[in-house]
Write an enzyme that holds these catalytic residues in place. Sequence first.
Site, PDB file in Angstrom:
ATOM      1  N   ASN A  86       0.840  -1.187   0.000  1.00  0.00           N
ATOM      2  CA  ASN A  86       0.000   0.000   0.000  1.00  0.00           C
ATOM      3  C   ASN A  86       0.881   1.246   0.000  1.00  0.00           C
ATOM      4  O   ASN A  86       1.960   1.248   0.585  1.00  0.00           O
ATOM      5  CB  ASN A  86      -0.898   0.011   1.248  1.00  0.00           C
ATOM      6  CG  ASN A  86      -1.804  -1.208   1.310  1.00  0.00           C
ATOM      7  OD1 ASN A  86      -2.278  -1.687   0.285  1.00  0.00           O
ATOM      8  ND2 ASN A  86      -2.037  -1.728   2.503  1.00  0.00           N
ATOM      9  N   GLN A  93      -2.100   2.670   3.492  1.00  0.00           N
ATOM     10  CA  GLN A  93      -0.863   2.447   4.255  1.00  0.00           C
ATOM     11  C   GLN A  93      -1.022   2.995   5.673  1.00  0.00           C
ATOM     12  O   GLN A  93      -1.459   4.132   5.868  1.00  0.00           O
ATOM     13  CB  GLN A  93       0.324   3.122   3.562  1.00  0.00           C
ATOM     14  CG  GLN A  93       1.660   2.794   4.209  1.00  0.00           C
ATOM     15  CD  GLN A  93       2.844   3.381   3.436  1.00  0.00           C
ATOM     16  OE1 GLN A  93       2.672   4.122   2.459  1.00  0.00           O
ATOM     17  NE2 GLN A  93       4.050   3.056   3.879  1.00  0.00           N
ATOM     18  N   HIS A  99       6.619  -2.132   3.080  1.00  0.00           N
ATOM     19  CA  HIS A  99       6.535  -3.565   3.397  1.00  0.00           C
ATOM     20  C   HIS A  99       5.649  -4.239   2.369  1.00  0.00           C
ATOM     21  O   HIS A  99       4.660  -3.683   1.916  1.00  0.00           O
ATOM     22  CB  HIS A  99       5.977  -3.782   4.802  1.00  0.00           C
ATOM     23  CG  HIS A  99       4.733  -3.001   5.099  1.00  0.00           C
ATOM     24  ND1 HIS A  99       4.772  -1.668   5.434  1.00  0.00           N
ATOM     25  CD2 HIS A  99       3.430  -3.352   5.085  1.00  0.00           C
ATOM     26  CE1 HIS A  99       3.537  -1.231   5.626  1.00  0.00           C
ATOM     27  NE2 HIS A  99       2.695  -2.233   5.413  1.00  0.00           N
ATOM     28  N   LEU A 100       6.053  -5.451   2.038  1.00  0.00           N
ATOM     29  CA  LEU A 100       5.242  -6.289   1.149  1.00  0.00           C
ATOM     30  C   LEU A 100       4.426  -7.219   2.026  1.00  0.00           C
ATOM     31  O   LEU A 100       4.983  -7.966   2.840  1.00  0.00           O
ATOM     32  CB  LEU A 100       6.141  -7.174   0.281  1.00  0.00           C
ATOM     33  CG  LEU A 100       6.555  -6.762  -1.103  1.00  0.00           C
ATOM     34  CD1 LEU A 100       7.268  -7.947  -1.769  1.00  0.00           C
ATOM     35  CD2 LEU A 100       5.381  -6.316  -1.950  1.00  0.00           C
ATOM     36  N   HIS A 101       3.112  -7.190   1.848  1.00  0.00           N
ATOM     37  CA  HIS A 101       2.277  -8.204   2.470  1.00  0.00           C
ATOM     38  C   HIS A 101       2.366  -9.457   1.591  1.00  0.00           C
ATOM     39  O   HIS A 101       2.167  -9.373   0.371  1.00  0.00           O
ATOM     40  CB  HIS A 101       0.810  -7.754   2.483  1.00  0.00           C
ATOM     41  CG  HIS A 101       0.525  -6.548   3.326  1.00  0.00           C
ATOM     42  ND1 HIS A 101      -0.035  -6.626   4.575  1.00  0.00           N
ATOM     43  CD2 HIS A 101       0.723  -5.221   3.089  1.00  0.00           C
ATOM     44  CE1 HIS A 101      -0.184  -5.410   5.079  1.00  0.00           C
ATOM     45  NE2 HIS A 101       0.263  -4.527   4.190  1.00  0.00           N
TER      46      HIS A 101
END
Length: 110
Positions: A86, A93, A99-101
Amino acid sequence: MSDCLFCKIRDGEIPSTRVYEDDDVIAFNDISPKNQLHVLVVPRKHISTINDIEETDTALIGKMFLAAKKIAADAGYGDGYRVQMNCGEKGGQVVFHIHLHVMAGARTAP
Ligand code: AMP
Ligand code: ZN
């Protein structure tokens, strides 16, 4: 960044369940998982949003995806998973350290 949640997790000041780490990234279980697998891949370098990524970060961003691939495979989800990042408050976000989910398996939250 002194007041960043994920920098504090990186530095061990806030606990997390770490599932992967190397020289460039760390990964830990999301505290509020939306799927059976829900891991956050976080670069050790503090970058606030996608909009703050620079040319010199290109390899680092690639390494985040390589970590996501390995985490999904090691968890038994190599044949199908989702990644999401996001950007900005309007993009959903909440934590301003990119960060990568990495999500796979049945949903565990709406
Ligand atoms: P985003 O909305 O993309 O910024 O995602 C932030 C994510 O961080 C959410 O999925 C939260 O559940 C997760 N989160 C917040 N605090 C923690 C924490 N202390 N440990 C692990 N995950 C967290
Ligand atoms: Zn940070």
